[in-house]
Design an enzyme around this catalytic site. Structure first.
Site, PDB file in Angstrom:
ATOM      1  N   ASN A   1      -9.646   3.830  -2.082  1.00  0.00           N
ATOM      2  CA  ASN A   1     -10.978   4.374  -2.300  1.00  0.00           C
ATOM      3  C   ASN A   1     -12.060   3.557  -1.615  1.00  0.00           C
ATOM      4  OD1 ASN A   1     -10.318   6.628  -3.790  1.00  0.00           O
ATOM      5  ND2 ASN A   1     -10.684   5.673  -5.783  1.00  0.00           N
TER       6      ASN A   1
ATOM      7  N   GLU B   1       0.848  -1.197   0.000  1.00  0.00           N
ATOM      8  CA  GLU B   1       0.000   0.000   0.000  1.00  0.00           C
ATOM      9  C   GLU B   1       0.882   1.245   0.000  1.00  0.00           C
ATOM     10  OE1 GLU B   1      -2.435   2.744  -0.252  1.00  0.00           O
ATOM     11  OE2 GLU B   1      -3.466   0.795  -0.044  1.00  0.00           O
TER      12      GLU B   1
ATOM     13  N   ARG C   1     -26.016   6.822 -14.661  1.00  0.00           N
ATOM     14  CA  ARG C   1     -25.205   7.957 -14.213  1.00  0.00           C
ATOM     15  C   ARG C   1     -24.843   8.919 -15.349  1.00  0.00           C
ATOM     16  NH1 ARG C   1     -21.595   4.374 -10.018  1.00  0.00           N
ATOM     17  NH2 ARG C   1     -22.845   4.801  -8.165  1.00  0.00           N
TER      18      ARG C   1
ATOM     19  N   GLU D   1     -10.865  -1.941 -10.008  1.00  0.00           N
ATOM     20  CA  GLU D   1     -10.934  -0.816 -10.936  1.00  0.00           C
ATOM     21  C   GLU D   1      -9.733  -0.727 -11.869  1.00  0.00           C
ATOM     22  OE1 GLU D   1     -11.836   4.023 -10.895  1.00  0.00           O
ATOM     23  OE2 GLU D   1     -11.619   2.933  -9.007  1.00  0.00           O
TER      24      GLU D   1
END
Length: 517
Positions: free
Chosen positions: A80, A72, A341, A487
Site C-alpha cells: 500500500n 513480499e 476522518r 499497520e
C-alpha cells in the site's frame, strides 16, 4: 487425531478474531518446531513486507551489517505504501519552525487522542513524537527523498505539521529506499513469496515457512485460505523476524467479522494483497490483538474512480483545507471540512442517504488560489483523468452538478465572509490567517470533485512496545525474536487515525525494529 492447522480452524466456522485468539490461548501445539524442519536458507533478519515499515527496518538492520531478506507475496514490492499520497506527520519539524508554527508533545498527543477516542497507547505516541524528526532527516539526507519545503495541513491535526514528498506519491519514498536496499550485498527482496507461518524454538521465533513462486489470485474468495500454489521453503532468521505486512482492508470476510456493517461490496483503497493471513499467524504464536474492530474509512475518495484514485489528494488538501463541501440537493455546507476522518465520513454518509440509491454524493469545491498553494500534481492528475472538473464560473459548476444556484451562491458568499472574519460560526472550521492564508472561494477558475467514503486503514493489529517487540497475550511479555511495525500493529492510532500519521508510525517503528532486532 490429526492436528488442525490455522487454515482448518478458519474453515470450520465464521468466528471473529477474538474467538480465534481465545481458542489458542493456552498452547503453541499447532506451531512449527525448528527441530521438525530443515532450513533452506539463513539470514540474520527476515522481514515480512516491503512497504514503508519493512523498508525502513531493512535499512536500519543493513546499517548494522546484518544479512536481511525481505519477503513480499505480491509481484510488485511496496504494498500500500506505493499508492500512499506521500505525506508524513513530523511534529516539531524544521518547516514548522521556519513558518513560526509552535508544536509540542502535549499538543501532538492531544490531537491523536481526540481522533483516536482516547484508545491510543500514549507511550507509543510519545515515541513517534520523539523520533519522527530523526526518521524524516534520515529519509531526506541519507535516502535522498525529495520534500517540498513547507508544512501542510492534514485531517484532524490542530496545526500544520505534515511534510510532503515532491512527487505526491508514496513511490517517492519506496523507490529510493529500495534502491539503497538492492544496492546492498547483504540484502535480498523475494517477491512472489508468501509468508505462511512462524517457526518456533520453544517460545522464540527463529524463522518462517513460506512459498516461493507464488501468485496471488484475486479471483478467489480468500487467497489466504484457498491458494495453495508455490514451493514451500523454510528460512531461518538468526536475530529474529520483523512483521511489517500491513493491514487487512482487502480481506472481505475477516473485516466483516470485525465490523459487520462493512459489507463485502464496500470498496477499499488498499491493494488486493492487504489480507489478514500474517496477522493471524502472529496471533497463532501468542501475539496480543488490539482494536481489530476499529477500521477507518477515507472521506476523500471519489465514486467515479476505482480505489484511491487521482482526486482524493485534491479533495483533502485543496478543497477541504481551503474550500468547502456542498450537499448538491440543498446547495449548503453540511460539515466542518477540516474535522477528523470519522466525523467527515459520518456526515458524508448522511448526505449520500438523501439520494434514492444512496448516491447524493457531496461536491467538494475550491478556487485557483487553493490549487496554487498546493502541489500542482494534486489537481493536474485528477483534471487529466476527469475526476476533477474545472469551471470558469460558480454558476457553471452548479449547473454541472444540479446544485440549486441561489442557495449555493449564498453559501459561498457566507463562507467567504467567514474567511474574512477568520471565524466559522456554522461548523467551526479553522479559518484564521495562519490556517487558510485568507484564501476563500472567489478566484476563478473553480474546481470540483465528488466524494464517497472507502475503507482506508485498520487501526487494530498486534500489540508492540516501545522497542517494536511483539507482546504475548499469554505471558504479557515480548515474544522473543518477533518484532512488528506499521499497520499490522494496533493501539498507536487508537480508534481513529489522523491524516499523515500512518507514515510516521511506519517510519518510526520500522526504524526502531531494525535497530533492536
Amino acid at each position: 487425531m490429526e492436528k488442525m492447522s490455522r487454515r482448518d480452524l478458519l474453515k470450520m466456522s465464521m468466528v471473529g478474531a477474538s474467538a480465534l485468539a481465545l481458542g489458542s490461548i493456552n498452547s503453541n501445539a499447532d506451531t512449527i518446531k525448528s527441530n521438525e524442519v530443515k532450513f533452506d536458507e539463513e539470514y540474520d533478519v527476515v522481514i515480512i513486507g516491503t512497504g514503508f515499515a519493512g523498508s525502513m527496518a531493512a535499512l536500519q538492520a543493513l546499517k548494522r551489517g546484518l544479512k536481511v531478506a525481505l519477503i513480499e507475496k505480491m509481484g510488485r514490492a511496496g504494498g500500500n505504501s506505493v499508492i500512499n499520497v506521500g505525506n508524513m506527520a513530523v511534529p516539531n519539524n524544521a518547516f514548522q519552525k521556519a513558518e513560526g508554527i509552535k508544536d509540542s508533545k502535549e499538543l501532538f498527543i492531544a490531537d491523536c487522542l481526540k481522533d483516536g477516542v482516547n484508545l491510543n497507547h500514549v507511550d507509543l505516541l510519545s515515541v513517534i513524537y520523539d523520533r519522527a524528526n530523526e526518521a524524516f532527516e534520515y529519509l531526506k539526507s541519507t535516502v535522498g527523498v525529495e520534500f517540498v519545503a513547507k508544512c501542510i495541513s492534514a485531517s484532524g491535526h490542530s496545526i500544520k505539521r505534515a511534510v510532503q514528498v515532491k512527487v505526491a506519491s508514496g513511490s517517492g519514498y519506496i523507490q529510493p529506499m529500495h534502491k539503497m536496499i538492492e544496492a546492498n550485498p547483504n540484502a535480498i527482496i523475494k517477491k512472489r513469496t508468501k509468508f505462511d507461518e512462524f517457526v518456533m524454538e520453544g517460545d522464540r521465533v527463529v524463522g518462517i515457512k513460506c512459498r516461493e513462486n507464488y501468485k496471488f489470485d484475486s479471483s478467489l474468495a480468500s487467497d489466504d485460505l484457498e491458494n495453495t500454489g508455490g514451493d514451500v521453503k523454510y528460512i531461518k532468521a538468526k536475530n529474529g523476524v520483523i512483521l511489517a505486512a500491513g493491514g487487512f482492508s482487502s480481506d472481505k470476510w475477516f473485516r466483516a467479522q470485525q465490523v459487520p456493517y462493512l459489507k463485502t461490496n464496500i470498496e477499499t483503497v488498499s491493494q488486493p494483497g492487504a489480507t489478514a493471513g500474517a496477522l493471524l499467524a502472529a496471533m497463532d504464536v501468542g501475539a496480543n490483538p488490539l482494536l481489530l474492530s476499529w477500521i477507518q474509512l477515507n472521506p476523500y475518495t471519489n465514486p467515479t474512480e476505482k480505489g484511491f484514485g487521482t482526486s482524493a489528494v485534491f479533495t483533502n488538501h485543496c478543497s477541504n483545507d481551503y474550500g468547502l463541501s456542498i450537499n448538491p440537493k440543498t446547495g449548503k455546507r453540511f460539515m466542518n471540512e477540516h474535522a477528523g476522518r470519522k466525523i467527515k465520513c459520518d456526515a458524508i454518509f448522511k448526505v449520500m442517504a438523501e439520494g434514492a440509491n444512496n448516491d447524493n454524493y457531496p461536491v467538494n469545491i475550491c478556487d485557483q488560489a487553493a490549487v496554487d498553494l498546493n502541489n500542482p500534481l494534486y489537481t493536474s492528475k485528477g483534471v487529466e483523468s476527469g475526476s476533477i472538473k474545472k469551471f470558469n464560473t460558480l454558476e457553471e459548476l452548479a449547473k454541472a452538478y444540479n446544485i440549486p444556484v441561489e442557495p449555493f451562491l449564498k453559501t459561498v458568499s457566507d463562507f467567504n465572509g467567514y474567511v474574512k472574519a477568520e471565524k466559522d460560526p456554522e461548523f467551526g472550521k479553522p479559518l484564521k490567517q495562519a490556517d487558510v492564508h485568507g484564501i476563500d472561494v472567489s478566484k476563478p477558475p473553480f474546481y470540483a470533485s465528488l466524494s464517497t467514503p472507502k475503507i482506508l486503514y485498520c487501526m487494530g493489529g498486534i500489540q508492540i512496545n516501545e522497542k517494536a517487540q511483539v507482546i504475548s497475550r499469554k505471558t504479557q511479555k515480548p515474544i522473543a525474536g518477533l518484532y512488528a511495525a506499521g499497520e499490522v500493529t494496533g493501539g498507536i492510532q487508537g480508534g481513529g487515525r489522523l491524516g499523515t500519521m500512518s507514515m510516521s508510525d511506519c517510519m518510526v517503528f520500522g526504524m526502531i525494529a531494525g535497530e533492536n532486532i
